[in-house]
Design a protein around this motif. Structure first.
Motif, PDB file in Angstrom:
ATOM      1  N   GLY A 187       0.822  -1.213   0.000  1.00  0.00           N
ATOM      2  CA  GLY A 187       0.000   0.000   0.000  1.00  0.00           C
ATOM      3  C   GLY A 187       0.851   1.257   0.000  1.00  0.00           C
ATOM      4  N   GLU A 188       1.918   1.250   0.806  1.00  0.00           N
ATOM      5  CA  GLU A 188       2.830   2.388   0.839  1.00  0.00           C
ATOM      6  C   GLU A 188       3.488   2.602  -0.522  1.00  0.00           C
ATOM      7  N   ALA A 189       3.926   1.512  -1.150  1.00  0.00           N
ATOM      8  CA  ALA A 189       4.585   1.608  -2.453  1.00  0.00           C
ATOM      9  C   ALA A 189       3.615   2.129  -3.515  1.00  0.00           C
ATOM     10  N   ALA A 190       2.364   1.688  -3.434  1.00  0.00           N
ATOM     11  CA  ALA A 190       1.362   2.143  -4.400  1.00  0.00           C
ATOM     12  C   ALA A 190       1.097   3.641  -4.248  1.00  0.00           C
ATOM     13  N   LEU A 191       0.968   4.106  -3.012  1.00  0.00           N
ATOM     14  CA  LEU A 191       0.743   5.538  -2.784  1.00  0.00           C
ATOM     15  C   LEU A 191       1.943   6.358  -3.249  1.00  0.00           C
ATOM     16  N   ALA A 192       3.147   5.840  -3.000  1.00  0.00           N
ATOM     17  CA  ALA A 192       4.355   6.552  -3.440  1.00  0.00           C
ATOM     18  C   ALA A 192       4.395   6.676  -4.954  1.00  0.00           C
ATOM     19  N   ALA A 193       3.786   5.698  -5.636  1.00  0.00           N
ATOM     20  CA  ALA A 193       3.748   5.729  -7.098  1.00  0.00           C
ATOM     21  C   ALA A 193       2.532   6.485  -7.628  1.00  0.00           C
ATOM     22  N   GLY A 194       1.722   7.033  -6.726  1.00  0.00           N
ATOM     23  CA  GLY A 194       0.552   7.809  -7.135  1.00  0.00           C
ATOM     24  C   GLY A 194      -0.682   6.978  -7.403  1.00  0.00           C
ATOM     25  N   ASP A 195      -0.649   5.694  -7.040  1.00  0.00           N
ATOM     26  CA  ASP A 195      -1.786   4.804  -7.280  1.00  0.00           C
ATOM     27  C   ASP A 195      -2.630   4.726  -6.009  1.00  0.00           C
ATOM     28  N   LEU A 196      -3.507   5.702  -5.840  1.00  0.00           N
ATOM     29  CA  LEU A 196      -4.288   5.831  -4.608  1.00  0.00           C
ATOM     30  C   LEU A 196      -5.214   4.644  -4.398  1.00  0.00           C
ATOM     31  N   ALA A 197      -5.911   4.219  -5.447  1.00  0.00           N
ATOM     32  CA  ALA A 197      -6.876   3.132  -5.318  1.00  0.00           C
ATOM     33  C   ALA A 197      -6.189   1.839  -4.879  1.00  0.00           C
ATOM     34  N   ALA A 198      -5.062   1.528  -5.502  1.00  0.00           N
ATOM     35  CA  ALA A 198      -4.330   0.306  -5.142  1.00  0.00           C
ATOM     36  C   ALA A 198      -3.822   0.383  -3.711  1.00  0.00           C
ATOM     37  N   GLY A 199      -3.380   1.568  -3.296  1.00  0.00           N
ATOM     38  CA  GLY A 199      -2.905   1.742  -1.935  1.00  0.00           C
ATOM     39  C   GLY A 199      -4.001   1.498  -0.920  1.00  0.00           C
ATOM     40  N   GLN A 200      -5.169   2.070  -1.153  1.00  0.00           N
ATOM     41  CA  GLN A 200      -6.288   1.892  -0.231  1.00  0.00           C
ATOM     42  C   GLN A 200      -6.730   0.437  -0.171  1.00  0.00           C
ATOM     43  N   ASP A 201      -6.781  -0.212  -1.343  1.00  0.00           N
ATOM     44  CA  ASP A 201      -7.172  -1.627  -1.378  1.00  0.00           C
ATOM     45  C   ASP A 201      -6.203  -2.488  -0.576  1.00  0.00           C
ATOM     46  N   ALA A 202      -4.909  -2.225  -0.738  1.00  0.00           N
ATOM     47  CA  ALA A 202      -3.894  -3.003  -0.025  1.00  0.00           C
ATOM     48  C   ALA A 202      -4.025  -2.806   1.483  1.00  0.00           C
ATOM     49  N   PHE A 203      -4.260  -1.568   1.911  1.00  0.00           N
ATOM     50  CA  PHE A 203      -4.404  -1.293   3.344  1.00  0.00           C
ATOM     51  C   PHE A 203      -5.628  -2.006   3.923  1.00  0.00           C
ATOM     52  N   GLU A 204      -6.740  -1.968   3.180  1.00  0.00           N
ATOM     53  CA  GLU A 204      -7.952  -2.644   3.659  1.00  0.00           C
ATOM     54  C   GLU A 204      -7.735  -4.146   3.789  1.00  0.00           C
ATOM     55  N   LEU A 205      -7.082  -4.741   2.788  1.00  0.00           N
ATOM     56  CA  LEU A 205      -6.790  -6.169   2.847  1.00  0.00           C
ATOM     57  C   LEU A 205      -5.844  -6.489   3.999  1.00  0.00           C
ATOM     58  N   ALA A 206      -4.869  -5.610   4.243  1.00  0.00           N
ATOM     59  CA  ALA A 206      -3.913  -5.821   5.331  1.00  0.00           C
ATOM     60  C   ALA A 206      -4.637  -5.902   6.669  1.00  0.00           C
ATOM     61  N   LEU A 207      -5.551  -4.981   6.917  1.00  0.00           N
ATOM     62  CA  LEU A 207      -6.276  -4.981   8.190  1.00  0.00           C
ATOM     63  C   LEU A 207      -7.122  -6.241   8.343  1.00  0.00           C
ATOM     64  N   GLN A 208      -7.690  -6.710   7.239  1.00  0.00           N
ATOM     65  CA  GLN A 208      -8.465  -7.945   7.285  1.00  0.00           C
ATOM     66  C   GLN A 208      -7.576  -9.137   7.637  1.00  0.00           C
ATOM     67  N   ARG A 209      -6.369  -9.153   7.083  1.00  0.00           N
ATOM     68  CA  ARG A 209      -5.453 -10.270   7.349  1.00  0.00           C
ATOM     69  C   ARG A 209      -4.946 -10.243   8.791  1.00  0.00           C
TER      70      ARG A 209
END
Length: 336
Positions: free
Chosen positions: A98-120
């Motif tokens: 998620g951090e890497a996605a946000l750093a690359a400007g991919d907001l949607a991918a970053g948010q999705d990764a963070f949501e999945l992380a919390l679920q895991r």
């Protein structure tokens, strides 16, 4: 540090070798083979761990690719065997993704990764079984650190505050176990420090907005006076503090100071009772003292500010001594 610079090429080589070894040893070097079920869960997890470490040493594009491979390998392992630690490690990797996605400007991918992380993370703790050897306090620590990391990316103050509160809750739960590990205490201290900083920042932003409105009203009032109308002009300088800083309400200062004191007592000091030379805890104490000094200076209390600045310098000095000792031990081990 010089030690890090000396070891960096070796670290990268070791990570690459580990990935190659684990992937090739069991799956003939291909994820295609892994997808057919030829990769054992333990090998998939080991390879994913190495890929995640390696991802932190490369550029952004390579980082994202390596993290995705790691995620795929963790998921492959979980398809064959559910495991609390694997779920937690997957959560950590998803946070990094998620951090890497946000750093690359991919907001949607970053948010999705963070949501999945919390679920895991949640699934990991739910699956944890102490009788099976699972490390529940360690899993809670990972969850809390993950929440803290995500909070740093949150732009909405209310969301950031909620994430920090959740992180503090998980880390406090982790510290309830007697593990002899200072890490959860230091992590709790860091979360509480960020919560105090957020509280002060929100109040300052609110007062800045109010001052701007008052200034605008004052300009209108002055224009009205110039036009022959009577009006009172508010004093826009009443909130100016030492050095032009904003004087915070006493209640906000007290709440911020309380959070900092909790960071000190429940976090860094508790870590030092486990390891009195822990460098992270000493740095945390130094930063806490500096934060109290800043609050005091903002309220015009120069004496208290000076006292805490001197205390901060003392803690920084001790942390440097501790770090020097660790570096000497590391060098002795590497270059006997």
């Amino acid at each position: 540090s010089m030690l890090t610079l000396q070891l960096f090429p070796n670290i990268r080589s070791w990570a690459a070798s580990a990935c190659t070894y684990h992937c090739c040893q069991v799956a003939d070097g291909s994820l295609a083979g892994a997808s057919q079920g030829s990769l054992r869960p333990d090998a998939a997890v080991n390879a994913a761990n190495a890929l995640t470490s390696w991802a932190g040493l490369v550029d952004s594009q390579q980082c994202r690719a390596l993290l995705q491979q790691a995620v795929d390998l963790y998921q492959l392992a979980l398809q064959q065997e559910e495991d609390a630690l694997t779920l937690s490690n997957l959560g950590d990797t998803l946070v990094a993704q998620g951090e890497a996605a946000l750093a690359a400007g991919d907001l949607a991918a970053g948010q999705d990764a963070f949501e999945l992380a919390l679920q895991r993370y949640q699934a990991s703790c739910a699956l944890s079984d102490s009788s099976a050897g699972d490390d529940l306090p360690g899993l809670l620590h990972n969850w809390g650190v993950g929440l803290h990391t995500i909070s740093k990316q949150a732009q909405n103050p209310q969301l950031k505050q909620s994430l920090l509160q959740q992180a503090a809750e998980k880390l406090r739960s982790s510290t309830q176990f007697s593990r002899g590990d200072p890490a959860p205490h230091n992590a709790l201290g860091d979360v509480l420090m960020d919560a105090a900083e957020l509280l002060v920042m929100q109040q300052q932003q609110q007062q800045t907005t109010t001052t701007a409105v008052i200034s605008s009203s004052a300009a209108v009032s002055k224009a009205s006076i110039a036009g022959g109308m009577s009006a009172s002009v508010p004093d826009t300088n009443v909130s100016a503090g030492v050095g032009g800083s904003t004087v915070l309400p006493a209640a906000v200062v007290a709440e911020a100071a309380s959070l900092i004191n909790q960071a000190v007592n429940d976090g860094y000091m508790a870590a030092l009772t486990i390891n009195r030379t822990n460098a992270d805890a000493l740095v945390g104490l130094a930063e806490a003292s500096a934060a109290i000094a800043k609050l005091a200076k903002g309220q015009g209390d120069e004496h208290t500010a000076t006292t805490h600045i001197n205390t901060a310098l003392g803690h920084y000095s001790k942390s440097m001594d501790a770090t020097a000792g660790i570096r000497a031990i590391a060098l002795a081990c590497i270059f006997p």
